[in-house]
Design a protein around this motif. Structure first.
Motif, PDB file in Angstrom:
ATOM      1  N   ALA A 157      90.296 -31.485  62.691  1.00 51.51           N
ATOM      2  CA  ALA A 157      90.400 -30.030  62.807  1.00 51.51           C
ATOM      3  C   ALA A 157      91.147 -29.442  61.614  1.00 51.51           C
ATOM      4  N   ALA A 158      92.202 -30.118  61.177  1.00 52.88           N
ATOM      5  CA  ALA A 158      92.961 -29.632  60.022  1.00 52.88           C
ATOM      6  C   ALA A 158      92.102 -29.646  58.759  1.00 52.88           C
ATOM      7  N   LEU A 159      91.298 -30.687  58.597  1.00 53.06           N
ATOM      8  CA  LEU A 159      90.434 -30.759  57.422  1.00 53.06           C
ATOM      9  C   LEU A 159      89.306 -29.727  57.488  1.00 53.06           C
ATOM     10  N   ALA A 160      88.724 -29.559  58.659  1.00 51.24           N
ATOM     11  CA  ALA A 160      87.605 -28.620  58.807  1.00 51.24           C
ATOM     12  C   ALA A 160      88.030 -27.183  58.553  1.00 51.24           C
ATOM     13  N   THR A 161      89.256 -26.856  58.895  1.00 50.44           N
ATOM     14  CA  THR A 161      89.716 -25.468  58.793  1.00 50.44           C
ATOM     15  C   THR A 161      90.502 -25.185  57.516  1.00 50.44           C
TER      16      THR A 161
ATOM     17  N   ALA B 135      86.687 -33.208  71.613  1.00 49.21           N
ATOM     18  CA  ALA B 135      88.106 -33.183  71.967  1.00 49.21           C
ATOM     19  C   ALA B 135      88.558 -31.742  72.219  1.00 49.21           C
ATOM     20  N   PRO B 136      89.735 -31.548  72.803  1.00 46.84           N
ATOM     21  CA  PRO B 136      90.220 -30.176  73.020  1.00 46.84           C
ATOM     22  C   PRO B 136      90.311 -29.357  71.727  1.00 46.84           C
ATOM     23  N   GLU B 137      90.540 -30.029  70.597  1.00 49.60           N
ATOM     24  CA  GLU B 137      90.638 -29.316  69.315  1.00 49.60           C
ATOM     25  C   GLU B 137      89.282 -28.903  68.765  1.00 49.60           C
ATOM     26  N   SER B 138      88.201 -29.489  69.268  1.00 47.68           N
ATOM     27  CA  SER B 138      86.899 -29.343  68.624  1.00 47.68           C
ATOM     28  C   SER B 138      86.393 -27.906  68.610  1.00 47.68           C
ATOM     29  N   VAL B 139      86.288 -27.280  69.773  1.00 47.77           N
ATOM     30  CA  VAL B 139      85.698 -25.940  69.838  1.00 47.77           C
ATOM     31  C   VAL B 139      86.514 -24.912  69.054  1.00 47.77           C
ATOM     32  N   PRO B 140      87.840 -24.815  69.234  1.00 44.86           N
ATOM     33  CA  PRO B 140      88.594 -23.836  68.438  1.00 44.86           C
ATOM     34  C   PRO B 140      88.436 -24.036  66.931  1.00 44.86           C
ATOM     35  N   ALA B 141      88.441 -25.285  66.477  1.00 50.56           N
ATOM     36  CA  ALA B 141      88.317 -25.536  65.041  1.00 50.56           C
ATOM     37  C   ALA B 141      86.928 -25.154  64.529  1.00 50.56           C
ATOM     38  N   LEU B 142      85.884 -25.464  65.292  1.00 55.30           N
ATOM     39  CA  LEU B 142      84.531 -25.107  64.861  1.00 55.30           C
ATOM     40  C   LEU B 142      84.333 -23.592  64.857  1.00 55.30           C
TER      41      LEU B 142
ATOM     42  N   GLY C 264      77.179 -28.045  66.212  1.00 68.03           N
ATOM     43  CA  GLY C 264      78.244 -28.671  66.971  1.00 68.03           C
ATOM     44  C   GLY C 264      78.652 -27.863  68.185  1.00 68.03           C
ATOM     45  N   LEU C 265      78.735 -26.561  68.019  1.00 68.21           N
ATOM     46  CA  LEU C 265      79.092 -25.704  69.152  1.00 68.21           C
ATOM     47  C   LEU C 265      78.008 -25.737  70.220  1.00 68.21           C
ATOM     48  N   GLY C 266      76.758 -25.811  69.806  1.00 69.86           N
ATOM     49  CA  GLY C 266      75.684 -25.950  70.784  1.00 69.86           C
ATOM     50  C   GLY C 266      75.787 -27.257  71.537  1.00 69.86           C
ATOM     51  N   ALA C 267      76.091 -28.330  70.820  1.00 70.46           N
ATOM     52  CA  ALA C 267      76.205 -29.644  71.459  1.00 70.46           C
ATOM     53  C   ALA C 267      77.367 -29.694  72.443  1.00 70.46           C
ATOM     54  N   LEU C 268      78.438 -28.970  72.144  1.00 67.46           N
ATOM     55  CA  LEU C 268      79.624 -28.993  73.010  1.00 67.46           C
ATOM     56  C   LEU C 268      79.463 -28.108  74.247  1.00 67.46           C
ATOM     57  N   LYS C 269      78.522 -27.175  74.203  1.00 68.15           N
ATOM     58  CA  LYS C 269      78.148 -26.379  75.384  1.00 68.15           C
ATOM     59  C   LYS C 269      79.335 -25.645  76.003  1.00 68.15           C
ATOM     60  N   ASP C 270      80.211 -25.146  75.168  1.00 61.88           N
ATOM     61  CA  ASP C 270      81.406 -24.461  75.640  1.00 61.88           C
ATOM     62  C   ASP C 270      81.179 -22.949  75.579  1.00 61.88           C
ATOM     63  N   THR C 271      81.437 -22.265  76.677  1.00 63.82           N
ATOM     64  CA  THR C 271      81.161 -20.830  76.727  1.00 63.82           C
ATOM     65  C   THR C 271      82.001 -20.019  75.743  1.00 63.82           C
ATOM     66  N   ARG C 272      83.121 -20.568  75.281  1.00 64.14           N
ATOM     67  CA  ARG C 272      83.933 -19.841  74.297  1.00 64.14           C
ATOM     68  C   ARG C 272      83.189 -19.629  72.983  1.00 64.14           C
ATOM     69  N   ALA C 273      82.143 -20.407  72.748  1.00 66.91           N
ATOM     70  CA  ALA C 273      81.399 -20.297  71.489  1.00 66.91           C
ATOM     71  C   ALA C 273      80.396 -19.158  71.492  1.00 66.91           C
ATOM     72  N   ARG C 274      80.099 -18.589  72.654  1.00 63.96           N
ATOM     73  CA  ARG C 274      79.052 -17.564  72.705  1.00 63.96           C
ATOM     74  C   ARG C 274      79.277 -16.391  71.743  1.00 63.96           C
ATOM     75  N   PRO C 275      80.469 -15.787  71.682  1.00 63.31           N
ATOM     76  CA  PRO C 275      80.639 -14.629  70.782  1.00 63.31           C
ATOM     77  C   PRO C 275      80.354 -14.951  69.313  1.00 63.31           C
ATOM     78  N   ILE C 276      80.880 -16.058  68.815  1.00 60.94           N
ATOM     79  CA  ILE C 276      80.673 -16.367  67.399  1.00 60.94           C
ATOM     80  C   ILE C 276      79.228 -16.763  67.128  1.00 60.94           C
ATOM     81  N   LEU C 277      78.575 -17.413  68.086  1.00 60.34           N
ATOM     82  CA  LEU C 277      77.162 -17.744  67.901  1.00 60.34           C
ATOM     83  C   LEU C 277      76.301 -16.486  67.931  1.00 60.34           C
ATOM     84  N   ASN C 278      76.679 -15.519  68.741  1.00 59.50           N
ATOM     85  CA  ASN C 278      75.965 -14.233  68.725  1.00 59.50           C
ATOM     86  C   ASN C 278      76.109 -13.543  67.367  1.00 59.50           C
ATOM     87  N   GLU C 279      77.289 -13.663  66.764  1.00 60.02           N
ATOM     88  CA  GLU C 279      77.481 -13.110  65.420  1.00 60.02           C
ATOM     89  C   GLU C 279      76.600 -13.846  64.404  1.00 60.02           C
TER      90      GLU C 279
END
Length: 199
Positions: free
Chosen positions: A99-103, A123-130, A154-169
């Motif tokens: 996550a530190a490297l990606a961001t 991991a718990p860090e995955s969605v926020p970092a992506l 990656g966000l699609g694969a993780l299927k986390d609803t928190r990703a919806r706003p950024i994917l809509n953008e």
């Protein structure tokens, strides 16, 4: 030997010129010998990479620091091999390091494999970092389209609803729109999908 192991072995055989030292590191089952390569001064990069990769596959956490350095290397092939080994190492520090490297915007040119590793780790860090990394890629003329696409996938694969706003953008960006549609289709519309609501 899996495909990534075979690819790494052939690449490093060519890089090292082969020889007894190389074949010894490929064949040895002595994890202490491999770990010694990572701490001894003057070891060539090919030897350090080979030792770290083999230790990573064996689940030996002495490989962690070396693999993280290789994950952010300027040589894309080294990054791929390091991500493969880190995914199998089982070290709880891996997701935080990825996550530190990606961001890290100063190293975004080398963020592709950290992003893909985060998606694989789930991991718990995955969605926020992506989300953070993708948000930074959504400005005009951003040159790191492959990193952005990896975040979307990656966000699609993780299927986390928190990703919806950024994917809509991301739908508004022609280079990302098709991937964003696919990713959104994988995410549950209601809360309760895998990872939903994780902090």
């Amino acid at each position: 030997m899996d495909e990534e192991s075979r690819s790494l072995t052939e690449r490093l055989r060519a890089e090292s010129g082969g020889g007894a030292r190389f074949e010894r590191l490929v064949a040895t089952g002595d994890l202490d010998e491999l770990a010694g390569v990572l701490t001894e001064a003057g070891q060539p990069l090919w030897a350090r990479e080979l030792a770290a990769f083999r230790l990573g596959l064996a689940g030996d956490r002495r490989a962690f620091e070396s693999l993280v350095l290789l994950l952010n290397h300027r040589d894309p092939q080294r990054c791929v091999s390091a991500a493969h080994a880190l995914a199998r190492l089982g070290d709880p520090r891996t997701a935080r390091a990825a996550a530190a490297l990606a961001t890290n915007e100063l190293r975004v040119a080398y963020a592709l494999q950290p992003v893909r590793l985060l998606a694989e780790l789930a991991a718990p860090e995955s969605v926020p970092a992506l989300i953070t990394t993708l948000r930074r890629r959504l400005h005009p003329h951003d040159p790191y389209r492959r990193v952005a696409l990896a975040c979307v996938d990656g966000l699609g694969a993780l299927k986390d609803t928190r990703a919806r706003p950024i994917l809509n953008e991301a739908l508004a960006h022609p280079a990302l729109a098709e991937a964003a549609v696919r990713a959104l289709a994988r995410i549950p519309r209601q809360r309760g999908g895998r990872g939903a609501g994780r902090g």
